[in-house]
Design an enzyme around this catalytic site. Structure first.
Site, PDB file in Angstrom:
ATOM      1  CB  SER A 198     -15.834 -15.958  98.811  1.00  0.00           C
ATOM      2  OG  SER A 198     -16.686 -16.739 100.007  1.00  0.00           O
ATOM      3  CE1 TYR A 230     -13.282 -19.957  97.632  1.00  0.00           C
ATOM      4  CE2 TYR A 230     -13.342 -19.760  99.725  1.00  0.00           C
ATOM      5  CZ  TYR A 230     -13.271 -19.714  98.409  1.00  0.00           C
ATOM      6  OH  TYR A 230     -15.045 -18.268  97.601  1.00  0.00           O
TER       7      TYR A 230
END
Length: 272
Positions: A132, A145
């Site tokens: 990501s 995260y």
């Protein structure tokens, strides 16, 4: 024909990647999910179905063994399974954080371990890890995260150097905001104490996420990532990293150029 194993194909990026790659005549694609009933419709694209839970050792071992029984080895592994567990560092439920790491990090690492012996025997292979832009920069409320994606980046960088002598390539795909169920799941996990010290921050993060995911100039479709995964899988010389969306590229380079304090200042304005 190359065999491609993709994790987490029941929705979003994984589903789009499985559908796109399965239509190629040079690939045999294995779409996986915890329950194959969730991906039965992918059979229409030509994909093969396998049950696979990346948090279960027996499930991972069985899936890899079945592909190797049929084809000799897994030629391409796309580690896509993952989700976002959001919340302030102090208030986040640490058991939920552990479960996130089991999927995002340890499942990815263990499945990689399982396919590598077959790739080494064949003298070829490719591993594509879905990270990501959140593996290159950090927003408040998403620390755990982001930590899982920073781990994916570190594992991938080390692995790429370790396995290259065996003819194995490793690439990282770094999507920005993608219109999947990710934003909703992340928003639901924020869950701070409504009377606690972080309630203002949580509300600001929730508003920003909702607004950003709804903006077509910032958030792309899963197929935009699937196209990039296809390039990483099929390119003669794949890149080490692929950033997906212009907004993600701008943010990653802004963080790199400005440094930590300046980026923190931008975040304070955005999440005030």
């Amino acid at each position: 024909m190359k065999t491609v194993l993709i994790t987490g194909t029941s929705s979003g990026i994984g589903r789009a990647a499985a559908a796109r790659l399965a239509r190629r005549p040079d690939l045999t694609v294995y779409a996986t999910a915890r329950k194959t009933a969730a991906i039965e419709d992918l059979a229409a694209t030509g994909a093969q179905m396998l049950p696979l839970d990346v948090t279960d050792e027996a499930s991972m071992t069985a899936a890899v063994a079945e592909i190797e029984r049929r084809h000799g080895q897994v030629d391409v592994l796309v580690n896509n399974a993952g989700y976002g567990e959001y919340g302030p560092i102090e208030e986040a439920d640490i058991d939920r954080v552990r479960r996130q790491f089991e999927t995002n990090v340890f499942g990815l690492a263990r499945l990689t371990q399982l396919v590598l012996p077959g790739m080494r025997r064949a003298g070829r292979g490719r591993i594509v890890n879905i990270s990501s832009m959140g593996g290159r920069l950090v927003f408040p409320g998403g620390g755990y995260y982001h930590a899982s994606k920073y781990a994916v980046e570190a594992i991938s960088d080390a692995l790429r150097q370790e396995v290259r002598p065996f003819g194995i390539e490793v690439s990282i795909v770094e999507p920005g905001l993608i219109r999947t169920g990710f934003g909703a799941v992340a928003g639901e996990s924020l869950g701070a104490n409504p009377s606690g010290p972080y309630r203002g921050l949580v509300a600001a993060v929730d508003r920003a996420m909702t607004k950003s995911y709804a903006n077509p100039a910032l958030a792309a479709t899963p197929d935009a990532v699937a196209k990039v995964i296809e390039r990483a899988v099929t390119a003669r010389r794949p890149h080490t990293r692929y950033i997906v969306t212009g907004a993600a590229r701008a943010l990653v380079h802004t963080r790199r150029l400005l440094g930590g304090r300046a980026f923190d200042a931008i975040n304070r304005v955005q999440f005030r």
